[in-house]
Design a protein around this motif. Structure first.
Motif, PDB file in Angstrom:
ATOM      1  N   PRO A  79      54.072 -66.667  38.702  1.00  0.00           N
ATOM      2  CA  PRO A  79      55.243 -65.798  38.743  1.00  0.00           C
ATOM      3  C   PRO A  79      55.369 -64.911  37.496  1.00  0.00           C
ATOM      4  CG  PRO A  79      55.883 -68.033  38.190  1.00  0.00           C
ATOM      5  CD  PRO A  79      54.437 -68.098  38.552  1.00  0.00           C
ATOM      6  N   THR A  80      56.308 -63.969  37.563  1.00  0.00           N
ATOM      7  CA  THR A  80      56.463 -62.983  36.502  1.00  0.00           C
ATOM      8  C   THR A  80      56.684 -63.649  35.156  1.00  0.00           C
ATOM      9  OG1 THR A  80      57.452 -61.460  38.106  1.00  0.00           O
ATOM     10  CG2 THR A  80      57.752 -60.938  35.781  1.00  0.00           C
ATOM     11  N   CYS A  81      56.014 -63.113  34.146  1.00  0.00           N
ATOM     12  CA  CYS A  81      56.153 -63.605  32.784  1.00  0.00           C
ATOM     13  C   CYS A  81      57.630 -63.554  32.363  1.00  0.00           C
ATOM     14  CB  CYS A  81      55.308 -62.737  31.862  1.00  0.00           C
ATOM     15  SG  CYS A  81      55.282 -63.258  30.149  1.00  0.00           S
ATOM     16  N   PRO A  82      58.162 -64.620  31.733  1.00  0.00           N
ATOM     17  CA  PRO A  82      59.596 -64.667  31.385  1.00  0.00           C
ATOM     18  C   PRO A  82      60.079 -63.464  30.585  1.00  0.00           C
ATOM     19  CG  PRO A  82      58.612 -66.824  31.080  1.00  0.00           C
ATOM     20  CD  PRO A  82      57.489 -65.892  31.402  1.00  0.00           C
ATOM     21  N   VAL A  83      59.266 -62.956  29.642  1.00  0.00           N
ATOM     22  CA  VAL A  83      59.721 -61.835  28.829  1.00  0.00           C
ATOM     23  C   VAL A  83      59.920 -60.585  29.687  1.00  0.00           C
ATOM     24  CG1 VAL A  83      57.381 -61.101  28.171  1.00  0.00           C
ATOM     25  CG2 VAL A  83      59.316 -60.532  26.708  1.00  0.00           C
ATOM     26  N   LEU A  84      59.026 -60.330  30.649  1.00  0.00           N
ATOM     27  CA  LEU A  84      59.177 -59.162  31.522  1.00  0.00           C
ATOM     28  C   LEU A  84      60.330 -59.351  32.499  1.00  0.00           C
ATOM     29  CD1 LEU A  84      55.485 -58.183  32.363  1.00  0.00           C
ATOM     30  CD2 LEU A  84      57.019 -57.199  30.660  1.00  0.00           C
ATOM     31  N   GLU A  85      60.514 -60.562  32.975  1.00  0.00           N
ATOM     32  CA  GLU A  85      61.620 -60.830  33.894  1.00  0.00           C
ATOM     33  C   GLU A  85      62.962 -60.621  33.202  1.00  0.00           C
ATOM     34  OE1 GLU A  85      63.060 -64.267  37.072  1.00  0.00           O
ATOM     35  OE2 GLU A  85      61.480 -64.698  35.622  1.00  0.00           O
ATOM     36  N   ALA A  86      63.075 -61.093  31.967  1.00  0.00           N
ATOM     37  CA  ALA A  86      64.319 -60.935  31.214  1.00  0.00           C
ATOM     38  C   ALA A  86      64.590 -59.462  30.893  1.00  0.00           C
ATOM     39  CB  ALA A  86      64.257 -61.757  29.932  1.00  0.00           C
ATOM     40  N   LEU A  87      63.544 -58.727  30.521  1.00  0.00           N
ATOM     41  CA  LEU A  87      63.716 -57.304  30.224  1.00  0.00           C
ATOM     42  C   LEU A  87      64.071 -56.519  31.479  1.00  0.00           C
ATOM     43  CD1 LEU A  87      60.664 -56.796  27.838  1.00  0.00           C
ATOM     44  CD2 LEU A  87      63.064 -56.568  27.185  1.00  0.00           C
ATOM     45  N   GLY A  88      63.432 -56.861  32.611  1.00  0.00           N
ATOM     46  CA  GLY A  88      63.663 -56.135  33.852  1.00  0.00           C
ATOM     47  C   GLY A  88      65.073 -56.284  34.392  1.00  0.00           C
ATOM     48  N   LYS A  89      65.744 -57.365  34.042  1.00  0.00           N
ATOM     49  CA  LYS A  89      67.122 -57.566  34.508  1.00  0.00           C
ATOM     50  C   LYS A  89      68.120 -56.697  33.767  1.00  0.00           C
ATOM     51  CE  LYS A  89      66.536 -62.385  36.008  1.00  0.00           C
ATOM     52  NZ  LYS A  89      66.928 -63.800  35.760  1.00  0.00           N
ATOM     53  N   ARG A  90      67.743 -56.233  32.582  1.00  0.00           N
ATOM     54  CA  ARG A  90      68.693 -55.492  31.746  1.00  0.00           C
ATOM     55  C   ARG A  90      68.294 -54.039  31.496  1.00  0.00           C
ATOM     56  NH1 ARG A  90      70.936 -59.578  28.381  1.00  0.00           N
ATOM     57  NH2 ARG A  90      72.178 -57.957  27.326  1.00  0.00           N
ATOM     58  N   LEU A  91      66.988 -53.749  31.640  1.00  0.00           N
ATOM     59  CA  LEU A  91      66.505 -52.416  31.300  1.00  0.00           C
ATOM     60  C   LEU A  91      65.682 -51.826  32.437  1.00  0.00           C
ATOM     61  CD1 LEU A  91      65.257 -53.127  27.660  1.00  0.00           C
ATOM     62  CD2 LEU A  91      67.425 -52.067  28.305  1.00  0.00           C
ATOM     63  N   SER A  92      65.611 -50.492  32.459  1.00  0.00           N
ATOM     64  CA  SER A  92      64.775 -49.786  33.434  1.00  0.00           C
ATOM     65  C   SER A  92      63.603 -49.155  32.686  1.00  0.00           C
ATOM     66  CB  SER A  92      65.597 -48.705  34.151  1.00  0.00           C
ATOM     67  OG  SER A  92      64.788 -47.979  35.043  1.00  0.00           O
ATOM     68  N   PHE A  93      62.379 -49.548  33.062  1.00  0.00           N
ATOM     69  CA  PHE A  93      61.199 -49.028  32.377  1.00  0.00           C
ATOM     70  C   PHE A  93      59.981 -49.164  33.280  1.00  0.00           C
ATOM     71  CE2 PHE A  93      61.572 -53.499  31.394  1.00  0.00           C
ATOM     72  CZ  PHE A  93      60.282 -53.984  31.505  1.00  0.00           C
ATOM     73  N   GLU A  94      58.931 -48.421  32.931  1.00  0.00           N
ATOM     74  CA  GLU A  94      57.633 -48.529  33.598  1.00  0.00           C
ATOM     75  C   GLU A  94      56.658 -49.218  32.655  1.00  0.00           C
ATOM     76  OE1 GLU A  94      56.507 -44.787  36.070  1.00  0.00           O
ATOM     77  OE2 GLU A  94      57.590 -44.066  34.301  1.00  0.00           O
ATOM     78  N   ILE A  95      55.731 -49.980  33.238  1.00  0.00           N
ATOM     79  CA  ILE A  95      54.754 -50.672  32.399  1.00  0.00           C
ATOM     80  C   ILE A  95      53.418 -50.746  33.117  1.00  0.00           C
ATOM     81  CG2 ILE A  95      55.430 -52.957  33.252  1.00  0.00           C
ATOM     82  CD1 ILE A  95      54.828 -54.031  30.426  1.00  0.00           C
ATOM     83  N   ALA A  96      52.347 -50.601  32.362  1.00  0.00           N
ATOM     84  CA  ALA A  96      50.985 -50.795  32.870  1.00  0.00           C
ATOM     85  C   ALA A  96      50.259 -51.679  31.873  1.00  0.00           C
ATOM     86  CB  ALA A  96      50.266 -49.460  33.037  1.00  0.00           C
ATOM     87  N   VAL A  97      49.682 -52.761  32.363  1.00  0.00           N
ATOM     88  CA  VAL A  97      49.018 -53.735  31.495  1.00  0.00           C
ATOM     89  C   VAL A  97      47.533 -53.758  31.822  1.00  0.00           C
ATOM     90  CG1 VAL A  97      48.898 -56.143  30.763  1.00  0.00           C
ATOM     91  CG2 VAL A  97      51.107 -55.130  31.400  1.00  0.00           C
ATOM     92  N   GLY A  98      46.699 -53.618  30.799  1.00  0.00           N
ATOM     93  CA  GLY A  98      45.257 -53.699  30.977  1.00  0.00           C
ATOM     94  C   GLY A  98      44.740 -55.038  30.487  1.00  0.00           C
ATOM     95  N   LEU A  99      43.787 -55.605  31.203  1.00  0.00           N
ATOM     96  CA  LEU A  99      43.213 -56.883  30.794  1.00  0.00           C
ATOM     97  C   LEU A  99      42.399 -56.774  29.514  1.00  0.00           C
ATOM     98  CD1 LEU A  99      42.147 -58.325  34.271  1.00  0.00           C
ATOM     99  CD2 LEU A  99      43.953 -59.183  32.770  1.00  0.00           C
ATOM    100  N   ASN A 100      42.216 -55.547  29.035  1.00  0.00           N
ATOM    101  CA  ASN A 100      41.495 -55.353  27.776  1.00  0.00           C
ATOM    102  C   ASN A 100      42.432 -55.369  26.571  1.00  0.00           C
ATOM    103  OD1 ASN A 100      42.634 -52.922  28.674  1.00  0.00           O
ATOM    104  ND2 ASN A 100      41.103 -51.668  27.648  1.00  0.00           N
ATOM    105  N   VAL A 110      61.226 -52.872  24.429  1.00  0.00           N
ATOM    106  CA  VAL A 110      60.269 -53.498  25.341  1.00  0.00           C
ATOM    107  C   VAL A 110      58.961 -53.818  24.612  1.00  0.00           C
ATOM    108  CG1 VAL A 110      58.863 -53.155  27.409  1.00  0.00           C
ATOM    109  CG2 VAL A 110      61.260 -52.447  27.408  1.00  0.00           C
ATOM    110  N   ALA A 111      58.460 -52.862  23.837  1.00  0.00           N
ATOM    111  CA  ALA A 111      57.217 -53.079  23.107  1.00  0.00           C
ATOM    112  C   ALA A 111      57.352 -54.216  22.101  1.00  0.00           C
ATOM    113  CB  ALA A 111      56.789 -51.788  22.397  1.00  0.00           C
TER     114      ALA A 111
END
Length: 240
Positions: A176-197, A213-214
């Motif tokens: 499931p969604t990482c806790p930090v992203l889940e907590a941020l997503g409930k309060r803020l509106s943002f776009e994110i792209a994560v690379g495995l590198n 967010v960063a």
């Protein structure tokens, strides 16, 4: 009677392994097809570890070793963030934060033809998929999914890109969604792209949101799920 260590598929999953450990025995896995991710190699019927970390498995049939490191080792089907460093007649040279530059063919785009070759300036950030990653060769990249569609791949405009460890990148993409992203997503509106590198891109309407967010993501690597939520709540107090 000699006792042999079990090498069934479930034996080493979620366990710590070190280089040289034989984690899978293909002779005991008849009629099964598996995919090997980063950190694993095949020698006849033996699948062994090439680096220290935790052996992971995802359905239906993929195994890989998860570890936290700065340098990225390319693996087929990885989704990554790359930076254009040069443009050639037939391909773009891409910095993928690995031991060698990746190359992106000019036709590796949805509907790509010689008449509509894209033009990218040096420094352009791209969301890419690794197509080939053979030892001793530059990795081949693509801006399409396996079916040839653009999907989410392509240039990422505006926003802010920062680097993390490869281990944190995998955590951010976990389900499931990482806790930090889940907590941020409930309060803020943002776009994110994560690379495995080990690269993350964030964009939002407000620069303050991007900074929060960063910072939250970079601070979350060594925290538990509960600690991540507390940390996010503390950071959000500064912009409210």
């Amino acid at each position: 009677m000699e006792n042999k260590q079990s090498s069934s598929p479930a034996s080493f999953v979620d366990s710590t392994v070190v280089p040289g450990d034989v984690v899978l025995d293909l002779s005991s896995m008849t009629n099964q097809t598996i995919k090997l991710g980063g950190g694993l190699r095949q020698d006849c019927d033996a699948i062994s570890a090439m680096k220290a970390g935790t052996l992971r498995f995802s359905k239906p049939n993929k195994y890989w070793i998860e570890s936290s490191q700065k340098r990225y080792v390319p693996c087929v089907e990885d989704t990554i963030l790359g930076i254009v460093v040069d443009s050639k007649a037939d391909n773009f040279l891409i910095d993928i934060k690995g031991p060698a530059m990746g190359f992106l063919p000019v036709l590796a785009f949805e509907g790509g033809t010689r008449r509509n070759i894209p033009k990218f300036e040096v420094g352009t950030l791209l969301y890419l998929r690794v197509v080939k990653a053979n030892f001793g060769m530059n990795p081949e990249l693509s801006c399409t999914d396996a079916s040839g569609k653009a999907a989410e791949f392509g240039p990422l405009k505006d926003g802010y890109m920062f680097e993390t460890s490869t281990g944190l990148s995998r955590k951010l993409l976990s389900s499931p969604t990482c806790p930090v992203l889940e907590a941020l997503g409930k309060r803020l509106s943002f776009e994110i792209a994560v690379g495995l590198n080990g690269r993350v891109w964030v964009n939002a309407a407000s620069p303050d949101t991007i900074v929060v967010v960063a910072n939250a993501i970079m601070n979350s690597e060594c925290l538990s799920g509960a600690q991540q939520i507390i940390m996010v709540n503390h950071l959000l107090k500064n912009i409210q």
